[in-house]
Design a protein around this motif. Structure first.
Motif, PDB file in Angstrom:
ATOM      1  N   VAL A 127       0.678  12.428  -4.762  1.00  0.00           N
ATOM      2  CA  VAL A 127       1.441  11.687  -3.759  1.00  0.00           C
ATOM      3  C   VAL A 127       0.816  10.291  -3.643  1.00  0.00           C
ATOM      4  O   VAL A 127      -0.330  10.153  -3.212  1.00  0.00           O
ATOM      5  CB  VAL A 127       1.416  12.391  -2.387  1.00  0.00           C
ATOM      6  N   ASN A 128       1.574   9.284  -4.059  1.00  0.00           N
ATOM      7  CA  ASN A 128       1.088   7.903  -4.016  1.00  0.00           C
ATOM      8  C   ASN A 128       1.493   7.256  -2.698  1.00  0.00           C
ATOM      9  O   ASN A 128       2.681   7.187  -2.365  1.00  0.00           O
ATOM     10  CB  ASN A 128       1.663   7.099  -5.183  1.00  0.00           C
ATOM     11  N   ILE A 129       0.498   6.776  -1.966  1.00  0.00           N
ATOM     12  CA  ILE A 129       0.710   6.223  -0.628  1.00  0.00           C
ATOM     13  C   ILE A 129       0.336   4.741  -0.621  1.00  0.00           C
ATOM     14  O   ILE A 129      -0.754   4.372  -1.052  1.00  0.00           O
ATOM     15  CB  ILE A 129      -0.155   6.970   0.414  1.00  0.00           C
ATOM     16  N   GLN A 130       1.242   3.910  -0.146  1.00  0.00           N
ATOM     17  CA  GLN A 130       0.922   2.492   0.047  1.00  0.00           C
ATOM     18  C   GLN A 130       0.532   2.278   1.497  1.00  0.00           C
ATOM     19  O   GLN A 130       1.253   2.684   2.419  1.00  0.00           O
ATOM     20  CB  GLN A 130       2.100   1.577  -0.294  1.00  0.00           C
ATOM     21  N   LEU A 131      -0.589   1.604   1.711  1.00  0.00           N
ATOM     22  CA  LEU A 131      -1.082   1.336   3.057  1.00  0.00           C
ATOM     23  C   LEU A 131      -1.051  -0.165   3.329  1.00  0.00           C
ATOM     24  O   LEU A 131      -1.845  -0.935   2.781  1.00  0.00           O
ATOM     25  CB  LEU A 131      -2.508   1.878   3.191  1.00  0.00           C
ATOM     26  N   GLY A 132      -0.100  -0.617   4.147  1.00  0.00           N
ATOM     27  CA  GLY A 132       0.000  -2.022   4.515  1.00  0.00           C
ATOM     28  C   GLY A 132       0.485  -2.917   3.405  1.00  0.00           C
ATOM     29  O   GLY A 132       0.942  -2.445   2.354  1.00  0.00           O
ATOM     30  N   ASN A 133       0.358  -4.235   3.639  1.00  0.00           N
ATOM     31  CA  ASN A 133       0.855  -5.182   2.640  1.00  0.00           C
ATOM     32  C   ASN A 133      -0.103  -6.334   2.371  1.00  0.00           C
ATOM     33  O   ASN A 133       0.170  -7.161   1.510  1.00  0.00           O
ATOM     34  CB  ASN A 133       2.200  -5.764   3.101  1.00  0.00           C
ATOM     35  N   SER A 134      -1.224  -6.419   3.120  1.00  0.00           N
ATOM     36  CA  SER A 134      -2.115  -7.566   2.935  1.00  0.00           C
ATOM     37  C   SER A 134      -3.466  -7.288   3.572  1.00  0.00           C
ATOM     38  O   SER A 134      -3.674  -6.253   4.210  1.00  0.00           O
ATOM     39  CB  SER A 134      -1.503  -8.823   3.576  1.00  0.00           C
ATOM     40  N   ALA A 135      -4.365  -8.261   3.410  1.00  0.00           N
ATOM     41  CA  ALA A 135      -5.692  -8.172   4.039  1.00  0.00           C
ATOM     42  C   ALA A 135      -5.680  -8.891   5.384  1.00  0.00           C
ATOM     43  O   ALA A 135      -6.597  -9.628   5.730  1.00  0.00           O
ATOM     44  CB  ALA A 135      -6.748  -8.770   3.121  1.00  0.00           C
ATOM     45  N   ASP A 136      -4.638  -8.674   6.142  1.00  0.00           N
ATOM     46  CA  ASP A 136      -4.552  -9.204   7.494  1.00  0.00           C
ATOM     47  C   ASP A 136      -4.895  -8.083   8.464  1.00  0.00           C
ATOM     48  O   ASP A 136      -4.361  -6.971   8.329  1.00  0.00           O
ATOM     49  CB  ASP A 136      -3.126  -9.705   7.757  1.00  0.00           C
ATOM     50  N   PRO A 137      -5.764  -8.326   9.434  1.00  0.00           N
ATOM     51  CA  PRO A 137      -6.133  -7.273  10.388  1.00  0.00           C
ATOM     52  C   PRO A 137      -4.943  -6.662  11.119  1.00  0.00           C
ATOM     53  O   PRO A 137      -5.039  -5.531  11.622  1.00  0.00           O
ATOM     54  CB  PRO A 137      -7.071  -7.989  11.373  1.00  0.00           C
ATOM     55  N   SER A 138      -3.811  -7.378  11.167  1.00  0.00           N
ATOM     56  CA  SER A 138      -2.626  -6.850  11.845  1.00  0.00           C
ATOM     57  C   SER A 138      -2.060  -5.611  11.165  1.00  0.00           C
ATOM     58  O   SER A 138      -1.228  -4.899  11.744  1.00  0.00           O
ATOM     59  CB  SER A 138      -1.540  -7.926  11.914  1.00  0.00           C
ATOM     60  N   LEU A 170      -4.933   9.727   7.988  1.00  0.00           N
ATOM     61  CA  LEU A 170      -4.753  10.407   6.696  1.00  0.00           C
ATOM     62  C   LEU A 170      -5.903  11.355   6.354  1.00  0.00           C
ATOM     63  O   LEU A 170      -5.820  12.096   5.373  1.00  0.00           O
ATOM     64  CB  LEU A 170      -4.607   9.364   5.578  1.00  0.00           C
ATOM     65  N   LEU A 171      -6.968  11.325   7.144  1.00  0.00           N
ATOM     66  CA  LEU A 171      -8.146  12.148   6.840  1.00  0.00           C
ATOM     67  C   LEU A 171      -7.850  13.640   6.672  1.00  0.00           C
ATOM     68  O   LEU A 171      -8.461  14.293   5.812  1.00  0.00           O
ATOM     69  CB  LEU A 171      -9.219  11.955   7.907  1.00  0.00           C
ATOM     70  N   PRO A 172      -6.927  14.238   7.444  1.00  0.00           N
ATOM     71  CA  PRO A 172      -6.627  15.655   7.227  1.00  0.00           C
ATOM     72  C   PRO A 172      -6.130  15.976   5.815  1.00  0.00           C
ATOM     73  O   PRO A 172      -6.184  17.126   5.379  1.00  0.00           O
ATOM     74  CB  PRO A 172      -5.543  15.947   8.270  1.00  0.00           C
ATOM     75  N   TYR A 173      -5.649  14.943   5.104  1.00  0.00           N
ATOM     76  CA  TYR A 173      -5.125  15.141   3.748  1.00  0.00           C
ATOM     77  C   TYR A 173      -6.131  14.711   2.681  1.00  0.00           C
ATOM     78  O   TYR A 173      -5.772  14.577   1.509  1.00  0.00           O
ATOM     79  CB  TYR A 173      -3.824  14.348   3.574  1.00  0.00           C
ATOM     80  N   LYS A 174      -7.374  14.514   3.101  1.00  0.00           N
ATOM     81  CA  LYS A 174      -8.397  13.991   2.204  1.00  0.00           C
ATOM     82  C   LYS A 174      -8.542  14.801   0.924  1.00  0.00           C
ATOM     83  O   LYS A 174      -8.760  14.253  -0.165  1.00  0.00           O
ATOM     84  CB  LYS A 174      -9.739  13.938   2.948  1.00  0.00           C
ATOM     85  N   ASN A 175      -8.425  16.104   1.038  1.00  0.00           N
ATOM     86  CA  ASN A 175      -8.617  16.986  -0.119  1.00  0.00           C
ATOM     87  C   ASN A 175      -7.316  17.328  -0.829  1.00  0.00           C
ATOM     88  O   ASN A 175      -7.306  18.154  -1.738  1.00  0.00           O
ATOM     89  CB  ASN A 175      -9.346  18.262   0.310  1.00  0.00           C
ATOM     90  N   GLU A 176      -6.215  16.703  -0.387  1.00  0.00           N
ATOM     91  CA  GLU A 176      -4.935  16.892  -1.078  1.00  0.00           C
ATOM     92  C   GLU A 176      -4.893  15.974  -2.309  1.00  0.00           C
ATOM     93  O   GLU A 176      -5.747  15.104  -2.493  1.00  0.00           O
ATOM     94  CB  GLU A 176      -3.779  16.557  -0.131  1.00  0.00           C
ATOM     95  N   ASN A 177      -3.866  16.180  -3.131  1.00  0.00           N
ATOM     96  CA  ASN A 177      -3.717  15.394  -4.361  1.00  0.00           C
ATOM     97  C   ASN A 177      -3.017  14.075  -4.023  1.00  0.00           C
ATOM     98  O   ASN A 177      -1.816  13.911  -4.241  1.00  0.00           O
ATOM     99  CB  ASN A 177      -2.923  16.196  -5.383  1.00  0.00           C
TER     100      ASN A 177
END
Length: 348
Positions: free
Chosen positions: A183-194, A204-211
């Motif tokens: 499962v490919n997950i995109q997180l955000g769009n930039s290095a902006d703190p917003s 997402l930590l509960p899925y840490k051991n998922e693929n």
């Protein structure tokens, strides 16, 4: 003549090409700094201006800007950020009736999110009468118009406009995915703190051991914040956290988005709309905060988006994906964008 005040950005080159290729209006483009990694094809009606340093250079710059502003039939302001533009408009408020503010998002929400200090206080004192008296407001998000009227008592006419090429549907044949169950997950769009990356990484930590593979685009924004996100992501998810630090061209970025299954945008305001529209148009599952203006816009259109507060690794249903694609294809087309800009720039 229509004067466009822009910066180097991901939108600039394709916007200029659109107007010139389609023959929309008689335009002069005044480009005031920005991220110069974005290149622009030279044209006779483009003026590139770096921030002046010397006294006489500064005076000449302002005289040129004032001259062009007064001789133009319309002034299109692509994002109300630059203090030079703000100063010009504050001192010459008679220009505002022929101004068209293309609302980017950060310029509208600035007074809400900027640090409370004297500099920003003065900045807002200058901006407030400008926004209130601005003759025309351009956006496709009704919620942003409502906020401009609520926060700044804006009185300008609203022109519904998709604004940029980044916000239109991209016809892109999807390749067959490898059956690797990742499962490919995109997180955000930039290095902006917003982007509020840490909040989602923890969610997402509960899925840490998922693929899973977590991709974080960090090619532009705050370098120190980018390093913070990379360090935190790697410490929590190891090799399954993949920072994207290279600035990709349009086709390579589409290929990157093509492999994403779930995209999570945790902004507290309207932001990253080009990314979001493109991902929905590719049939992807997109999570947003349900408190921001695009949430209501998409839901009103019949597009299914998911709350950032509740993340599950389940895939988007095929029927929902196809419905979303068709709505984006119809509502966010190049033809619509051309028609909107033609009406705005050619109308007297």
């Amino acid at each position: 003549m229509v004067l466009h005040l822009l910066t180097f950005s991901t939108f600039t080159s394709s916007f200029i090409d659109l107007l010139e290729d389609e023959g929309i209006g008689e335009n002069t483009y005044f480009i005031l700094g920005g991220d110069e990694r974005h290149t622009i094809i030279h044209r006779d009606n483009i003026r590139l201006s770096k921030r002046p340093t010397g006294f006489f250079e500064r005076i000449k710059f302002y005289l040129d800007l004032v001259s062009c502003s007064h001789s133009s039939r319309k002034i299109v302001i692509h994002g109300l950020f630059d203090i030079r533009i703000i100063g010009l408009l504050f001192l010459q408020q008679g220009l505002l009736k022929k101004c068209y503010w293309v609302i980017w998002g950060g310029d509208l929400y600035r007074f809400k999110l900027a640090k409370k200090n004297v500099k920003n206080w003065v900045y807002e004192i200058l901006r407030r009468p400008i926004i209130r008296k601005m003759g025309n407001l351009l956006t496709y998000i009704q919620g942003d118009i409502d906020l401009a009227r609520k926060w700044y008592s804006a009185t300008g006419k609203h022109h519904n406009c998709l604004m940029y090429h980044s916000n239109i549907y991209k016809e892109h044949p999807l390749k067959e995915r490898e059956l690797d169950n990742v499962v490919n997950i995109q997180l955000g769009n930039s290095a902006d703190p917003s982007n509020n990356h840490l909040e989602i990484l923890e969610r997402l930590l509960p899925y840490k051991n998922e693929n899973i593979k977590i991709y974080a685009p960090l090619s532009y924004g705050n370098p120190d914040y980018a390093k913070f996100v990379m360090d935190k992501g790697s410490s929590l998810f190891g090799d399954n956290f993949i920072p994207q630090i290279e600035l990709l061209d349009f086709n390579r970025y589409l290929e990157f988005l093509e492999k994403i299954d779930i995209a999570i945008f945790n902004h507290d305001r309207q932001q990253a709309m080009g990314n979001i529209i493109t991902l929905i148009g590719l049939g992807k599952k997109v999570h947003l905060k349900n408190s921001i203006t695009p949430w209501n816009m998409f839901r009103t259109m019949g597009i299914t988006v998911y709350p950032a507060s509740k993340i599950e690794l389940t895939s988007i249903e095929k029927s929902t994906s196809l419905k979303n694609i068709n709505i984006i294809k119809n509502k966010f087309s190049r033809e619509t964008l051309v028609k909107q800009w033609s009406g705005i720039l050619n109308h007297e």
